[in-house]
Design an enzyme around this catalytic site. Structure first.
Site, PDB file in Angstrom:
ATOM      1  N   HIS A   1       4.834   2.487   5.051  1.00 10.26           N
ATOM      2  CA  HIS A   1       5.098   1.164   5.620  1.00 10.26           C
ATOM      3  C   HIS A   1       6.586   0.977   5.899  1.00 10.26           C
ATOM      4  CE1 HIS A   1       4.933  -3.492   5.083  1.00 10.26           C
ATOM      5  NE2 HIS A   1       4.934  -3.143   6.355  1.00 10.26           N
TER       6      HIS A   1
ATOM      7  N   GLU B   1       8.129   1.797   2.215  1.00 14.46           N
ATOM      8  CA  GLU B   1       7.149   1.548   1.156  1.00 14.46           C
ATOM      9  C   GLU B   1       6.016   2.562   1.287  1.00 14.46           C
ATOM     10  OE1 GLU B   1       5.250  -2.531  -0.685  1.00 14.46           O
ATOM     11  OE2 GLU B   1       5.172  -2.281   1.489  1.00 14.46           O
TER      12      GLU B   1
END
Length: 317
Positions: free
Chosen positions: A171, A183
């Site tokens: 992410h 992430e």
């Protein structure tokens, strides 16, 4: 690793120089990074600015397109051009193939020999599962298949592939070339080896600060951010404060770089609503239920910066 960052211009003549500098000044990628603008030939002169920059900066490239072609086809063309430039890694901003699903197979065909694939389609589980099914059938067995999903279960996405140990969430945050955070979200079947490659090798080489989240709807950052944005919209809808006062309160009182309503416009109100829907459907927690005002704005096509209108008007910017 050669990285090509593909950025649509969205008629933003005043922003292309700033964005080019921000991307090309990144470390440690500077020596291996190139920038490809996808320009829509608008009359505002954005293309002229890009062409001028190209005269003194060989790492800047431009692909001209016509607006009538649609964003989906333009992004596929940008991806193919990045491959021609010799990219090992392509970062493509605001990549949403739901507008032109028929372009997905052509994109996948270009990925047969990739070591890492980063999917960045819209927050729709059916679209993502179809992409991953095709990737699983097309890519070599050792390819890591990652999703830039903001909220959808990695385990559910991985159910579409033959080897879920190679599937992981990756992410990025908007704008991905500038924002430092990455992430990672391993699914329940993701192998430690897959996680380690991205956490210890790829992420640091990209100049990212890496965090790891459980496969929980919204993960870490959106579990913090989305309820704040949703609450800000509720405050606006109920008349507690104006949009300016709500955003100023967050910026000055909480030391946030931008207010929650500004952030929602930047992310895209359709994206914010889709993420909240996923989080609410997964948890049934009412704090994730999208504010009715947000739903009305999305239904009206008020998506934020990318369409010129959201909580703020961007038509003159």
């Amino acid at each position: 690793m050669k990285t090509v960052v593909v950025i649509p211009t969205y008629d933003e003549k005043e922003n292309v120089r700033t964005m080019a500098k921000a991307v090309l000044d990144l470390e440690p990628l500077t020596l291996n990074l190139e920038l490809l603008f996808v320009d829509d030939n608008s009359p505002d002169g954005t293309g002229d600015v890009i062409e001028e920059m190209m005269k003194t900066e060989p790492r800047i490239h431009c692909l001209h397109r016509e607006k009538k072609e649609g964003l989906g086809r333009a992004y596929v063309a940008g991806f193919q051009k990045a491959i021609e430039l010799g990219a090992d890694l392509i970062i493509q901003m605001d990549c949403d193939f739901s507008h032109d699903p028929k372009d997905i197979p052509r994109l996948i065909e270009a990925m047969k020999d990739a070591d890492l694939v980063i999917e960045a389609a819209s927050e729709n589980i059916n679209i993502k599962k179809q992409i991953f099914k095709t990737l699983s059938e097309t890519c070599k067995p050792e390819t890591i298949l990652s999703s830039n999903t903001s909220s959808i279960s990695i385990a559910e996405i991985a159910s579409a592939v033959s080897d879920p140990t190679k599937v992981i969430g990756m992410h990025f945050f908007n704008p991905a070339p500038v924002m430092k955070l990455l992430e990672l979200i391993p699914g329940i079947k993701t192998s430690e080896e897959t996680l380690a490659v991205l956490r210890d090798d790829v992420g640091p080489k990209m100049g990212k600060v890496v965090i790891t989240s459980k496969d929980h709807a919204g993960f870490i950052v959106n579990s913090l951010m989305e309820p704040m944005i949703n609450e800000a919209i509720y405050l606006l809808d109920s008349g507690v404060g104006t949009k300016e006062d709500i955003d100023t309160g967050a910026k000055v009182g909480l030391n946030h770089p931008m207010g929650p309503l500004e952030l929602a416009d930047l992310a895209g109100l359709d994206v914010v609503c889709a993420v909240l829907d996923v989080m609410y459907n997964d948890s049934k927690n009412p704090k994730y239920a999208p504010c009715p005002l947000l739903k009305r704005m999305v239904s009206a096509g008020l998506y934020g910066r990318k369409c010129g209108h959201g909580f703020y008007d961007y038509t003159d910017k």
